[in-house]
Enzyme design. Structure first.
Site, short mmCIF file in Angstrom:
data_model
loop_
_atom_site.label_atom_id
_atom_site.label_comp_id
_atom_site.label_asym_id
_atom_site.label_seq_id
_atom_site.Cartn_x
_atom_site.Cartn_y
_atom_site.Cartn_z
N ARG A 126 33.23 67.12 36.37
CA ARG A 126 34.30 67.56 35.26
C ARG A 126 35.18 68.71 35.76
O ARG A 126 35.13 69.76 36.55
CB ARG A 126 33.63 68.21 34.26
CG ARG A 126 32.77 67.01 33.33
CD ARG A 126 31.72 67.45 32.34
NE ARG A 126 31.07 66.35 31.83
CZ ARG A 126 30.02 65.64 32.44
NH1 ARG A 126 29.29 66.17 33.55
NH2 ARG A 126 29.67 64.60 31.76
N HIS A 180 35.38 62.50 36.53
CA HIS A 180 35.56 61.69 37.61
C HIS A 180 36.64 61.11 38.06
O HIS A 180 36.82 59.81 38.18
CB HIS A 180 34.40 60.55 37.37
CG HIS A 180 32.78 60.92 37.46
ND1 HIS A 180 32.44 61.94 38.29
CD2 HIS A 180 31.63 60.63 36.94
CE1 HIS A 180 31.31 62.34 38.22
NE2 HIS A 180 30.54 61.11 37.42
N HIS A 219 28.63 57.32 43.63
CA HIS A 219 27.65 57.41 42.64
C HIS A 219 26.88 56.41 42.24
O HIS A 219 26.79 55.72 41.36
CB HIS A 219 28.59 57.63 41.24
CG HIS A 219 28.49 58.08 40.05
ND1 HIS A 219 27.57 57.81 39.36
CD2 HIS A 219 28.85 59.29 39.55
CE1 HIS A 219 27.25 58.43 38.35
NE2 HIS A 219 28.01 59.21 38.30
N ASP A 223 21.07 67.15 34.94
CA ASP A 223 22.50 66.61 34.97
C ASP A 223 23.46 68.06 35.44
O ASP A 223 24.34 68.45 34.91
CB ASP A 223 23.22 66.19 33.74
CG ASP A 223 24.60 65.56 34.07
OD1 ASP A 223 24.88 65.38 35.07
OD2 ASP A 223 25.00 64.82 33.21
N GLU A 236 24.66 63.14 44.26
CA GLU A 236 26.08 63.15 44.41
C GLU A 236 26.47 64.26 45.09
O GLU A 236 26.45 65.53 44.63
CB GLU A 236 26.92 63.13 43.14
CG GLU A 236 26.65 61.96 42.22
CD GLU A 236 27.01 62.18 40.62
OE1 GLU A 236 28.13 62.28 40.56
OE2 GLU A 236 26.12 62.36 40.01
C1 BGC Z 1 27.64 63.33 35.32
C2 BGC Z 1 27.12 62.93 33.97
C3 BGC Z 1 27.98 61.88 33.78
C4 BGC Z 1 27.55 60.69 34.76
C5 BGC Z 1 28.53 59.45 34.48
C6 BGC Z 1 27.36 62.27 36.57
O1 BGC Z 1 28.13 62.50 37.80
O2 BGC Z 1 26.97 64.44 35.96
O3 BGC Z 1 27.34 64.05 33.25
O4 BGC Z 1 27.60 61.16 32.58
O5 BGC Z 1 28.15 60.98 36.09
O6 BGC Z 1 27.77 58.32 34.26
#
Ligand code: BGC
Length: 389
Positions: free
Chosen positions: A119, A144, A218, A288, A354
């Site tokens: 973010r 993303h 991802h 997360d 990640e």
């Molecule tokens: C994020 C999550 C997000 C997800 C998307 C992750 O990399 O940290 O907050 O919801 O990606 O599916």
């Protein structure tokens, strides 16, 4: 007489040796496992996007039979098959059967993420005195890379075969101001499957204007094939993590993991502390968060080790990045159709590791810089190495 006997003995010994060498050579050939094969890469069509772009799927196979399938759409890993303890190949990533599902609504299953992993607060940042505005695709925040990040573009692919490994080189030119980011950014991602059951990912990028870059992968892993990942055993090489606000933007401090549910310095199950009363677990709906990896000065080092007791599969993540986002699949809500099945992925059906720089770095002077200048080349490397025990 003695000399003749010695000679005879020597000749006999030499014959025996030659015979032994011959026997071992033939038995070597006979023992060669049937699974041993030449590494190879194949291409097939995976359909057409809604706006008419052709998509290919490449299958990379190594000499031991490990197999990874990658789409030109989003550089998405759709399957990753590794040998389990019983010697059988097991698919360890979540994904869909169809391109339309990836296009319609994917929680970034298996995708390449860019230009910015995670973010950026309020979708805004300033660089060299100019304020840039990005799309707010996650509440008020940018997530993303935007609505059409690198996970949704079609990459140009070039397969490469070497003696003991196969690679897929993906390239993409992200135009100046695409999704609001400055600079024409030329990106290359090289996926390499080695004979040691490792999937290596090399990222490279060049820009013609000062910009920010933070690329990652991802994939959602599940090493058991079970409905959730809570019984996986995880170890993270990180003594600090980044606490976040309710919108998952880091507060700016690095917190010590000691005596918190975020301490994975010793192996423990993902599920052990995930439901504990903790404001950070509440903010993330579970894990997360971004863990700050130890010893960034070393460069390539082990960031995480995760294994499953029943399948025996172990994944080791190595990276030269300073951090790692561990996401325990909290937003999976039973609405995503499971590949090769009639079922749907449940909450926490997979986890992501990640490798990346810290979230919201363009707005945080305290965090390592993500700025890339025109005269620089952005590089980053991550290895997913599989073993079984
Ligand atoms: C994020 C999550 C997000 C997800 C998307 C992750 O990399 O940290 O907050 O919801 O990606 O599916």
């Amino acid at each position: 007489m003695n000399a003749i006997m010695k000679n005879k003995n020597r000749t006999n010994q030499m014959m025996k040796k030659t015979l032994l060498i011959l026997i071992s050579f033939t038995s070597l050939i006979a023992c060669k496992t049937p699974e041993t094969q030449k590494a190879m890469i194949e291409k097939e069509s995976f359909g057409t996007t809604q706006d008419g772009r052709d998509v290919e799927r490449y299958t990379l196979v190594n000499s031991g039979g490990m197999r990874v399938q990658i789409l030109t759409y989003g550089g998405i890993i759709t399957s990753l098959e590794v040998p389990n303890r019983a010697g059988k190949l097991q698919d360890v990533v979540l994904g869909y059967d169809q391109l339309s599902d990836y296009e319609k609504s994917s929680p970034y299953f298996g995708a390449l993420i860019g230009r910015y992993g995670n973010r950026i607060a309020n979708g805004k940042f300033s660089l060299e005195g100019t304020e840039y505005t990005l799309v707010q695709n996650n509440g008020n925040n940018h997530l993303h890379g935007g609505t059409k990040g690198f996970d949704k573009v079609v990459w140009t692919a070039e397969p490469l075969e070497q003696e003991d490994k196969v690679s897929l080189k993906l390239t993409y030119l992200s135009k100046d101001m695409e999704e609001g980011y400055p600079g024409n950014l030329s990106v290359e991602v090289l996926y390499t499957l080695t004979s040691e059951n490792a999937l290596e990912i090399h990222y490279l990028a060049n820009t013609d204007k000062t910009t920010v870059v933070n690329l990652t992968q991802h994939s959602y892993f599940n090493l058991s094939g079970g409905k959730d990942i809570l019984d996986h055993i995880l170890q993270l090489n990180a003594s600090g993590y980044l606490p976040v606000d309710e919108t998952l933007i880091p507060t700016g401090i690095v917190a010590d993991v000691t005596n918190t549910p975020f301490d994975f310095t010793q192996p423990k199950t993902i599920g052990r502390d995930i439901e504990k009363e903790d404001v950070q677990l509440k903010n993330g709906l579970g894990y997360d968060h971004c863990w700050v990896l130890n010893h960034p000065e070393i460069g390539m080092r082990t960031a995480a080790i995760v294994s499953h007791p029943t399948s025996g599969i172990q994944l080791e993540v190595q990276t030269d990045e300073p951090a790692l986002q561990f996401y325990s699949g909290n937003f999976l809500d039973g609405s995503h159709p499971m590949k090769n099945s009639d079922g749907f992925y449940a909450k926490r059906a997979g986890f992501c590791l990640e490798t990346q720089h810290y979230p919201n770095s363009p707005n945080e002077e305290r965090f390592p810089s993500v700025v890339v200048q025109p005269e620089e080349t952005y590089t980053s490397k991550t290895i997913f190495k599989f073993t079984n025990k």
